[in-house]
Write a protein that holds these residues in place. Structure first.
Motif, PDB file in Angstrom:
ATOM      1  N   TRP A 242     -27.178   1.734 -65.370  1.00 34.26           N
ATOM      2  CA  TRP A 242     -27.684   2.253 -64.117  1.00 34.26           C
ATOM      3  C   TRP A 242     -26.844   3.440 -63.674  1.00 34.26           C
ATOM      4  N   THR A 243     -27.478   4.476 -63.216  1.00 35.21           N
ATOM      5  CA  THR A 243     -26.784   5.632 -62.652  1.00 35.21           C
ATOM      6  C   THR A 243     -27.486   6.031 -61.358  1.00 35.21           C
ATOM      7  N   CYS A 244     -26.711   6.578 -60.471  1.00 35.38           N
ATOM      8  CA  CYS A 244     -27.249   7.044 -59.196  1.00 35.38           C
ATOM      9  C   CYS A 244     -27.762   8.462 -59.391  1.00 35.38           C
TER      10      CYS A 244
ATOM     11  N   GLN B 254     -38.021  -2.028 -56.466  1.00 29.91           N
ATOM     12  CA  GLN B 254     -37.789  -1.743 -57.882  1.00 29.91           C
ATOM     13  C   GLN B 254     -37.014  -2.896 -58.507  1.00 29.91           C
TER      14      GLN B 254
ATOM     15  N   SER C 184     -25.796  -2.111 -67.647  1.00 23.34           N
ATOM     16  CA  SER C 184     -26.976  -1.785 -68.457  1.00 23.34           C
ATOM     17  C   SER C 184     -27.315  -0.306 -68.400  1.00 23.34           C
TER      18      SER C 184
ATOM     19  N   TYR D 288     -34.131  -4.848 -60.473  1.00 18.49           N
ATOM     20  CA  TYR D 288     -32.680  -4.694 -60.464  1.00 18.49           C
ATOM     21  C   TYR D 288     -32.195  -4.279 -61.852  1.00 18.49           C
ATOM     22  N   THR D 289     -31.321  -3.276 -61.893  1.00 12.78           N
ATOM     23  CA  THR D 289     -30.700  -2.839 -63.142  1.00 12.78           C
ATOM     24  C   THR D 289     -29.194  -2.868 -62.948  1.00 12.78           C
ATOM     25  N   PRO D 290     -28.475  -3.729 -63.685  1.00 13.31           N
ATOM     26  CA  PRO D 290     -27.017  -3.792 -63.532  1.00 13.31           C
ATOM     27  C   PRO D 290     -26.343  -2.504 -64.000  1.00 13.31           C
ATOM     28  N   ILE D 291     -25.164  -2.225 -63.452  1.00 10.45           N
ATOM     29  CA  ILE D 291     -24.400  -1.035 -63.844  1.00 10.45           C
ATOM     30  C   ILE D 291     -24.073  -1.079 -65.330  1.00 10.45           C
TER      31      ILE D 291
END
Length: 191
Positions: free
Chosen positions: A151-153, A142, A149, A144-147
């Motif tokens: 991003w959540t788990c 997938q 920006s 990469y998505t920075p935090i």
């Protein structure tokens, strides 16, 4: 009466007591399912050793059977390689790009290797028996998505972070020690 040789290899009689030939996968290791990334520059090497093969095959056929039922030719030559080969390289990204109508799925696969006699040939002394023992998986990475920006788990739970904290664990252990020590004191004093 004259005899002409139709092949360059010499004939070796195979004893009636000969065991069926086998193939042992040496790469990747078979201790667990190997995961391979479908990405540029990612080439899979499948390697093996043959044992008890007295009748050297003319060619081997190597294919990957997906859990969804699709079968894919492995290697640069549509899955058909020389019978003396001991490895095949598979550029899965090139396969993916060159076969848009039949892409590789993100799933588990079984590697099948058989000789000139075809898939499912009966066991025969001195001849290679089909091997379907290696299981492997393919996946697509997938982006990469920075935090920062957003991003959540999706599978994380904030409550579990407290349970894993060393202070929380120390507190729970202290509580149990105090509880059981007090219980022991009350029980011995009641006698």
């Amino acid at each position: 009466m004259s005899q002409t040789a139709s092949s360059s290899s010499s004939f070796r009689p195979i004893p009636l007591t000969a065991a069926a030939g086998g193939l042992t996968i040496t790469k990747p290791q078979q201790t667990a399912t190997s995961f391979f990334k479908i990405a540029s520059g990612e080439v899979i090497t499948f390697a093996w050793n043959m044992t008890s093969v007295l009748a050297t095959p003319t060619h081997l056929t190597v294919s990957a059977v997906c859990d969804n039922g699709n079968t894919y030719a492995v290697g640069p030559t549509d899955g058909i390689i020389p019978g003396t080969a001991t490895e095949v390289l598979w550029d899965i990204y090139s396969y993916q790009v060159n076969n848009p109508n039949r892409p590789l799925a993100q799933a588990t696969y079984t590697l099948n290797i058989w000789d000139d006699r075809g898939s499912g040939a009966a066991l025969r002394g001195g001849y290679l028996q089909q091997n379907s023992e290696l299981h492997f998986a393919l996946y697509t990475p997938q982006a990469y998505t920075p935090i920062a920006s957003g991003w959540t788990c999706a599978t994380c739970n904030g409550a579990m972070s407290y349970a894993a904290h060393p202070a929380f664990i120390s507190l729970v252990i202290t509580f149990f020690i105090v509880f059981f020590s007090g219980f022991h004191l009350l029980r011995t004093s009641a006698r």
